[in-house]
Design an enzyme around this catalytic site. Structure first.
Site, PDB file in Angstrom:
ATOM      1  N   GLY A  95      30.533   6.786  13.081  1.00 17.96           N
ATOM      2  CA  GLY A  95      31.896   6.882  12.507  1.00 17.96           C
ATOM      3  C   GLY A  95      31.832   6.550  10.962  1.00 17.96           C
ATOM      4  O   GLY A  95      32.678   7.267  10.331  1.00 17.96           O
ATOM      5  N   SER A 169      41.935   2.495  13.143  1.00 13.34           N
ATOM      6  CA  SER A 169      40.926   2.486  12.675  1.00 13.34           C
ATOM      7  C   SER A 169      41.187   2.054  11.105  1.00 13.34           C
ATOM      8  O   SER A 169      41.563   3.123  10.530  1.00 13.34           O
ATOM      9  CB  SER A 169      39.932   3.318  12.897  1.00 13.34           C
ATOM     10  N   ASP A 313      33.817  -6.199  15.549  1.00 12.56           N
ATOM     11  CA  ASP A 313      32.399  -5.938  15.944  1.00 12.56           C
ATOM     12  C   ASP A 313      32.013  -7.207  16.414  1.00 12.56           C
ATOM     13  O   ASP A 313      31.465  -7.458  17.509  1.00 12.56           O
ATOM     14  CB  ASP A 313      31.633  -5.194  14.902  1.00 12.56           C
ATOM     15  N   LYS A 340      36.086   2.621  19.855  1.00 13.51           N
ATOM     16  CA  LYS A 340      34.582   2.416  19.179  1.00 13.51           C
ATOM     17  C   LYS A 340      33.813   3.400  19.967  1.00 13.51           C
ATOM     18  O   LYS A 340      34.051   4.565  20.591  1.00 13.51           O
ATOM     19  CB  LYS A 340      34.263   0.816  19.286  1.00 13.51           C
ATOM     20  N   LYS A 411      21.048   2.102  17.041  1.00 16.24           N
ATOM     21  CA  LYS A 411      21.998   2.801  16.193  1.00 16.24           C
ATOM     22  C   LYS A 411      22.305   1.878  14.957  1.00 16.24           C
ATOM     23  O   LYS A 411      22.568   2.114  13.859  1.00 16.24           O
ATOM     24  CB  LYS A 411      23.471   2.670  17.000  1.00 16.24           C
TER      25      LYS A 411
END
Length: 425
Positions: A95, A169, A313, A340, A411
């Site tokens: 993203g 977001s 997060d 997410k 990631k």
């Protein structure tokens, strides 16, 4: 499927140097590419999301050279003039690459197609596309309305006034802000709803300022950006350590005992997720704060009831800390967990129950009561790096656990399990 068996860890001790922040790495790479001149980026994160951004920039004609460890990048900026790539830009499930590139490519001349992994095609982008189209952007959906993949004919945006929903977001606003200086005219952005993850907007404004662009805002309700501007390269810029990644080691020391020094974030951090360390002090951890490092020790851990909107997060880590706290823990105002890498609210609730916790999963909150008895189970990770790292905390609490698909951590933190092992006793 690959599995990783984690045996009980009795205590942790040592020093951890954090990899670079994902949020900062991809913002800095994109602005360095858009700038006039050459920028050397130090402490760059080497992970899947960053590789997707680097691959896209190279297809757009940006010359980027990396050192052997892929942690120092020399970016020769193209002054906002990209070449039209010969193939679609594949951005995985990143993203932090997909959203800003959507806005920037709508602003600069050329034809572009942005694609990604199947999960990216389930992550909404309609609010950003609506805003760009309202300003004159030429963007079409290749498959389903409001979702990637996208086709873009760039260079059509004149600026103007636009409203964008801030409740899903913060990356939509980040993308608009980063692209707005490239629009032909000035832009005024009004936020609809409550802006989530506000500290991530502070990161965006800070990085833009370092590349020479100032943004005016009135208490995060409206933002004004002058058009027709040019980002200016920096000779060198250092990427701060990743504060979201720091959360696992703050938690580990608080749960297991011993002492961990965490290098790369501290009292001067620009990242909102450093707020997790403040929450852990409320839970009972003992933390010494320095400008660019933290030292964390165990304390008596008690459940808390917090609004985690500013640290979405890192707040995931609190959900596994809750397994070892006295009393229930409630984590609120986290609807954006659902959009997410996976639906994190549902995934965390499912896996916490597997371990033995009592869990209430709400629309935008989760309540966790610690297990009376821990189950020795295999944790499904949903191709989500943070779920894998969060549930490693079960082993830190002295309980065995198996992690399915541990390489999903590539990631953001490819060496996570090695680093955890290096401080485990």
């Amino acid at each position: 499927m690959e599995q990783l068996r984690l045996e009980p860890i009795s205590r942790v001790n040592g020093s951890v140097t954090l990899p670079g922040s994902k949020s900062l790495s991809n913002r800095i790479l994109l602005l360095a590419a858009l700038a006039n001149g050459t920028t050397v980026v130090e402490n760059l994160l080497d992970s899947d999301d960053i590789r997707h951004m680097l691959g896209a920039l190279q297809l757009l004609g940006v010359n980027v050279s990396l050192n052997q460890e892929r942690t120092v990048a020399t970016v020769q900026g193209v002054g906002g003039v990209f070449k039209t790539p010969r193939e679609p830009l594949f951005l995985g499930n990143a993203g932090t690459a997909y959203r800003p590139l959507t806005a920037v490519l709508a602003a600069v001349a050329g034809e572009y197609e942005l694609i990604g992994e199947p999960r990216m095609e389930e992550r909404p982008i309609g609010h950003l596309v609506d805003a760009l189209q309202a300003l004159g952007g030429d963007i079409t959906y290749s498959k389903n309305k409001d979702y990637p993949p996208l086709k873009i004919i760039g260079g059509q945006i004149n600026g103007g006034e636009v409203a964008i929903d801030g409740s899903i977001s913060s990356q939509f606003l980040t993308a608009l802000l980063m692209a707005a200086p490239l629009f032909n005219g000035d832009t005024k952005i009004t936020i609809k709803g409550t802006l989530v993850s506000k500290p991530y907007i502070d990161i965006t404004l800070d990085v833009m300022a370092r590349f020479g662009i100032e943004v005016e805002h009135s208490n995060y309700a409206t933002f004004t950006v002058k058009g027709g501007q040019q980002y200016q390269s920096l000779e060198r810029i250092m990427v701060e350590g990743d504060a979201s990644s720091a959360s696992y080691f703050v938690a580990a020391a608080a749960i297991a005992g011993g002492e961990i020094e965490i290098k790369g974030v501290g009292a001067k951090s620009v990242q909102g997720d450093i707020g997790f360390a403040k929450v852990m002090e409320q839970v009972g951890a003992k933390i010494d704060w320095y400008d660019e490092r933290l030292v964390v020790r165990k304390g008596q851990l008690n459940g808390v009831d917090i609004d985690a909107n500013a640290i979405p997060d890192a707040a995931m880590t609190l959900a596994t800390v809750a397994l070892f706290a006295k009393g229930p823990t409630a984590i609120r105002n986290i609807y954006n967990w659902r959009v997410k890498e996976t639906d994190r609210l549902h995934a965390m609730a499912t896996e916490l129950r597997k371990v033995g916790a009592e869990v209430v999963e709400g629309h935008d909150f989760i309540e966790i009561t610690p297990p009376k008895h821990f189950n020795d189970v295999a944790i499904d990770t949903y191709d989500d790096h943070r779920i894998a790292m969060c549930f490693a905390m079960v082993a830190v609490g002295g309980k065995p656990i198996t992690i399915n698909d541990p390489k999903c951590t590539y990631k953001t933190f490819p060496t996570f399990f090695n680093v955890l092992a290096s401080v485990s006793e």
